[in-house]
Design an enzyme around this catalytic site. Structure first.
Site, PDB file in Angstrom:
ATOM      1  N   TYR A 166      16.676  -1.459 -30.344  1.00  0.00           N
ATOM      2  CA  TYR A 166      17.287  -2.773 -30.530  1.00  0.00           C
ATOM      3  C   TYR A 166      18.295  -2.703 -31.682  1.00  0.00           C
ATOM      4  O   TYR A 166      17.997  -2.113 -32.725  1.00  0.00           O
ATOM      5  CB  TYR A 166      16.233  -3.828 -30.872  1.00  0.00           C
ATOM      6  N   HIS A 196      18.344  -8.377 -27.595  1.00  0.00           N
ATOM      7  CA  HIS A 196      17.836  -7.564 -26.500  1.00  0.00           C
ATOM      8  C   HIS A 196      18.085  -6.094 -26.844  1.00  0.00           C
ATOM      9  O   HIS A 196      18.995  -5.762 -27.609  1.00  0.00           O
ATOM     10  CB  HIS A 196      18.540  -7.912 -25.188  1.00  0.00           C
ATOM     11  N   LYS A 232      20.634  -1.766 -19.462  1.00  0.00           N
ATOM     12  CA  LYS A 232      20.626  -0.977 -20.685  1.00  0.00           C
ATOM     13  C   LYS A 232      21.221   0.393 -20.374  1.00  0.00           C
ATOM     14  O   LYS A 232      21.497   0.705 -19.212  1.00  0.00           O
ATOM     15  CB  LYS A 232      19.204  -0.832 -21.224  1.00  0.00           C
TER      16      LYS A 232
END
Length: 292
Positions: free
Chosen positions: A228, A236, A267
């Site tokens: 993070y 997020h 991601k």
């Protein structure tokens, strides 16, 4: 507003069966603010053991987190079982008596408070029931009295039984401190217990931690760590990561799977490593799957 307690370093990390735990809420707040470590809350109430949303102390640290805190000389490892046994053995009889007496007074105080709350609710309930009975017609009241006779399956328990039950329940409510009593023991560092993180993943963990990332366990996303850019309560994660040995081969299937997985959860999949015993910087690579 209460003043935050000052945490003295190094502070103890309690090792219990291979798990590294923190029991002091001030230390938990300190490492989150100072060292960007969140850990995982794992404590539940004794009477509600199946909580899965709002857990409490103790905080469980990853092995990498415990090792890095020790490496930074911010903490030391304590064998909790040995410290507990040693602390009880070294406690004087006078200290034991004073501690037990203080706990007894706290329990009695909380039990009395709870009993008063129960009695107040009973009075309010009886008053409400009395008002409803006065408003009912006499005929309906007689019918209800016949239906709710002594032989009814759902007859209310006697007053004596209720009193006994209330007293028993009231004893279950007592305060639990978030830190050990100062007179209990002063834990000494363990000479035999050392946090030993995975040599393949630890360099990547340290590298990202030094860059200011917060890292948490990544099992639910099929990786080793979640990275993070700030506190997980506000951000997020940007990366799902995996540490590899410097000479470890990477199967093309793992690259495809990691890239697709990372892109699928919005991601990037990151992997990296560092030569063992070398002071060179850890090298990392990111994979993003195109065409989604």
């Amino acid at each position: 507003m209460p003043i935050a307690s000052t945490v003295t370093e190094p502070f103890p990390i309690y090792a219990i069966h291979g798990r590294y735990l923190l029991f002091d809420v001030d230390v938990v707040s300190h490492i989150r603010k100072t060292y960007h470590m969140c850990g995982c809350l794992s404590g539940t109430l004794p009477q509600i053991p199946q909580q899965n949303v709002f857990l409490g102390l103790p905080l469980e640290l990853m092995t990498e987190e415990a090792a890095l805190l020790v490496e930074k000389q911010a903490a030391y490892i304590v064998d909790d079982v040995a410290a507990h046994t040693r602390g009880l053995a070294n406690m004087s009889q006078e200290t034991k008596t004073d501690y037990l007496e203080a706990r007894r007074r706290e329990c009695e105080k909380e039990a009395l408070k709870h009993q008063k709350e129960v009695d107040e609710k009973k009075r309010q309930f009886k008053g409400k029931g009395k008002q409803e009975e006065e408003a009912k017609p006499e005929e309906r009241q007689e019918e209800e009295e016949k239906e709710n006779g002594e032989d009814s399956l759902f007859a209310a328990p006697s007053s004596n039984e209720s009193a006994v039950q209330l007293k028993a329940d009231s004893l279950l409510f007592y305060p639990t401190a978030t830190v050990s009593d100062p007179s209990y023991h002063s834990p000494a560092p363990s000479t035999s217990l050392v946090a030993r993180p995975d040599p393949n993943s630890y360099p990547l963990y340290k590298h990202l931690h030094n860059l200011g990332y917060f890292l948490s366990p990544g099992l639910r996303f099929g990786c080793q760590f979640m990275a993070y850019p700030g506190d997980p309560l506000r951000f997020h994660s940007h990366f799902i990561t995996r540490g590899l040995g410097w000479d470890e081969e990477i199967d093309i299937i793992d690259i495809v799977g990691g890239g697709r997985l990372g892109t699928g959860v919005k991601k990037a999949w990151m992997f990296g490593g560092k030569p063992e015993g070398d002071d060179t910087e850890t090298r990392v690579f990111c994979v993003e799957w195109g065409g989604f």
